[in-house]
Design an enzyme around this catalytic site. Structure first.
Site, PDB file in Angstrom:
ATOM      1  N   HIS A  86       9.736   1.117   3.342  1.00  0.00           N
ATOM      2  CA  HIS A  86       9.517   0.730   1.946  1.00  0.00           C
ATOM      3  C   HIS A  86      10.193   1.817   1.105  1.00  0.00           C
ATOM      4  CE1 HIS A  86       5.730  -1.680   3.239  1.00  0.00           C
ATOM      5  NE2 HIS A  86       6.804  -2.448   3.202  1.00  0.00           N
ATOM      6  N   GLU A  89       8.341   4.482  -0.928  1.00  0.00           N
ATOM      7  CA  GLU A  89       7.339   5.312  -0.249  1.00  0.00           C
ATOM      8  C   GLU A  89       8.099   6.454   0.418  1.00  0.00           C
ATOM      9  OE1 GLU A  89       4.953   2.695   2.171  1.00  0.00           O
ATOM     10  OE2 GLU A  89       4.570   1.357   0.469  1.00  0.00           O
ATOM     11  N   HIS A 193       4.585   5.745   5.999  1.00  0.00           N
ATOM     12  CA  HIS A 193       4.466   5.021   4.734  1.00  0.00           C
ATOM     13  C   HIS A 193       3.730   5.869   3.701  1.00  0.00           C
ATOM     14  CE1 HIS A 193       5.622   0.818   6.001  1.00  0.00           C
ATOM     15  NE2 HIS A 193       5.545   1.440   7.166  1.00  0.00           N
ATOM     16  N   GLU A 284       0.027   6.334   6.909  1.00  0.00           N
ATOM     17  CA  GLU A 284       0.027   6.351   5.448  1.00  0.00           C
ATOM     18  C   GLU A 284      -0.260   7.790   5.021  1.00  0.00           C
ATOM     19  OE1 GLU A 284       0.664   3.736   3.557  1.00  0.00           O
ATOM     20  OE2 GLU A 284       0.432   2.022   4.930  1.00  0.00           O
TER      21      GLU A 284
END
Length: 443
Positions: A86, A89, A193, A284
């Protein structure tokens, strides 16, 4: 003598240049230049190549690190980190550059890093979506169109899915990663991410066969995935606390089953596990997707230990070769631990190698060459991560002198078929998978 001294000075200059990696965001040209500098300074330890191009034609660079960086060596497992799929990110993109710097500058100085690189082939892709990163003109903590690739597609919804028909057109970046997975024997992976602080693991999607009626989509190797997620979380500066990014979202131990968090179709980690024989988790790393550059140094410090400890887990479990009566490797032999069959049976590579990530304990390993009797061996698997080598267990088939035909797993919603069969006759998951294994062998 003078020439040698001059070359040594040149290398030292390159090392000095590379080691001065700034805590800032590196755009495509700077990122490429840095990777090329690292490779020039450490040609015996690194291999730099592009696995494909983005929609706008930017290279998808991968730096490979290890004692044998240019090619696979028997017995040495393959590991990968992928960041920035992404485009908005961004933390993972930068900390992977600092991980590269840490590995090359520690080699030969730090005994643990030296042994890790001598016994592991590590692939690092700092950005899977360079177009999205460059399109993020105004950094934002929550959302921007830079999340998507140039065609407006979410790359983490773009892979074949084992549970549902995914009719999205496969994007160039996705296809490059699919080809990369096919061409290497990846054992363990993580994709980086932002937008939360948690280690998420397979399955991201699911159905009744994998237990989604209970809000959890369980893989046959769920115990291993929980261990992998906790390895990262517990070695991170704060992820293990599980506090999340606001009071509405908490993650005990800093981990979550992907489906339990939210359902995701066409994700990369499920694709790796089902079709790539590679255990992957999603990391994350920041509540803010694109935080200010002055915070990057802290993000690196928070993740440094966890990034290295996670790589070591590639040496969990058992590995070995399957050979025929002449000692020749047998590719496409099925090798799995009894009681945890995969929907796409895990098969040996062209060198007859297999790698199975397993927690310490006693297992029965089943090796099957299509058309011949299976071979079973009981093994006691220790925790060998500190020794940088999984337990070795080879199989020799004295009656076999031919190689099985190449086998592949179809890109169809495999668990969807299992759900239909389960609804019709209610057999166990184990028996359903064995049926599918048999069908795949004789197709």
């Amino acid at each position: 003598m003078r020439t040698g001294a001059g070359e040594a000075v040149g290398v030292l200059c390159l090392v000095s240049l590379v080691s001065a990696l700034d805590y800032k965001y590196h755009h495509s040209e700077e990122l490429e230049a840095y990777l090329k500098e690292v490779h020039a300074a450490h040609p015996a330890l690194t291999h730099l190549h592009s696995i494909g191009r983005s929609v706008e034609g930017r290279d998808l660079w991968v730096l490979v690190l290890g004692r044998f960086p240019t090619q696979h060596k028997i017995g040495i497992p393959e590991f990968k980190y992928v960041a920035n799929m992404h485009g908005d990110e961004t933390v993972g993109r930068e900390i992977l550059l600092h991980l590269i710097d840490h590995l090359v500058t520690s080699y030969g100085r730090d005994p643990a890093i030296t042994r890790l690189l001598n016994n592991t082939r590590i692939h690092i892709m700092p950005t899977m979506n360079p177009d999205g990163f460059e399109a993020t003109v105004v950094p934002d903590c929550y959302y921007s169109r830079g999340r998507y690739n140039k065609n407006g597609e979410d790359l983490n919804r773009n892979f074949p899915d084992a549970f549902e028909n995914n009719n999205n057109i496969i994007q160039p970046e996705t296809q490059a990663v699919i080809n990369w997975i096919k061409n290497e024997t990846f054992v363990l992976s993580a994709n980086l991410h932002g937008g939360a602080l948690v280690a998420s693991y397979t399955f991201d999607n699911g159905n009744s066969v994998t237990g989604t009626s209970n809000g959890y989509s369980r893989s046959p190797d769920d115990d291993v995935f929980v261990h992998l997620a906790k390895t990262y979380s517990f070695n991170h500066a704060s992820m293990y606390k599980g506090t999340g990014c606001d009071s509405r979202q908490t993650f005990p131990d800093g981990i979550t089953n992907g489906y339990s968090w939210y359902q995701l179709e066409g994700g990369m980690q499920d694709y790796n596990y089902v079709w790539g024989q590679c255990f992957e988790i999603t990391l994350e790393l920041s509540c803010c997707k694109y935080p200010p550059a002055e915070q990057l140094e802290k993000f690196w410090r928070d993740n440094k230990v966890a990034l290295v400890e996670y790589i070591k887990q590639v040496h969990l479990g058992v590995k070995g070769q399957v050979t025929d009566k002449n000692g020749n490797p047998i590719p496409n032999a099925i090798v799995e631990a009894k009681g945890r069959p995969h929907i796409c049976p895990y098969r040996t590579n062209e060198h007859g190698e297999y790698f199975l990530l397993l927690l310490p304990g006693k297992y029965v390993i089943n090796a099957t060459v299509p058309g011949f009797k299976s071979m079973l061996k009981t093994v006691d698997v220790p925790d060998n991560t500190a020794n940088f080598s999984a337990l070795k267990q080879d199989f020799s088939f004295p009656e076999v002198s031919v190689k099985p035909r190449p086998a592949s797993c179809p890109r169809t919603p495999l668990y969807q078929e299992l759900e239909r069969s389960s609804a019709a006759v209610k057999p166990t998951l184990h028996m359903l998978v064995l049926v599918m294994v048999t069908i795949s062998i004789f197709k």
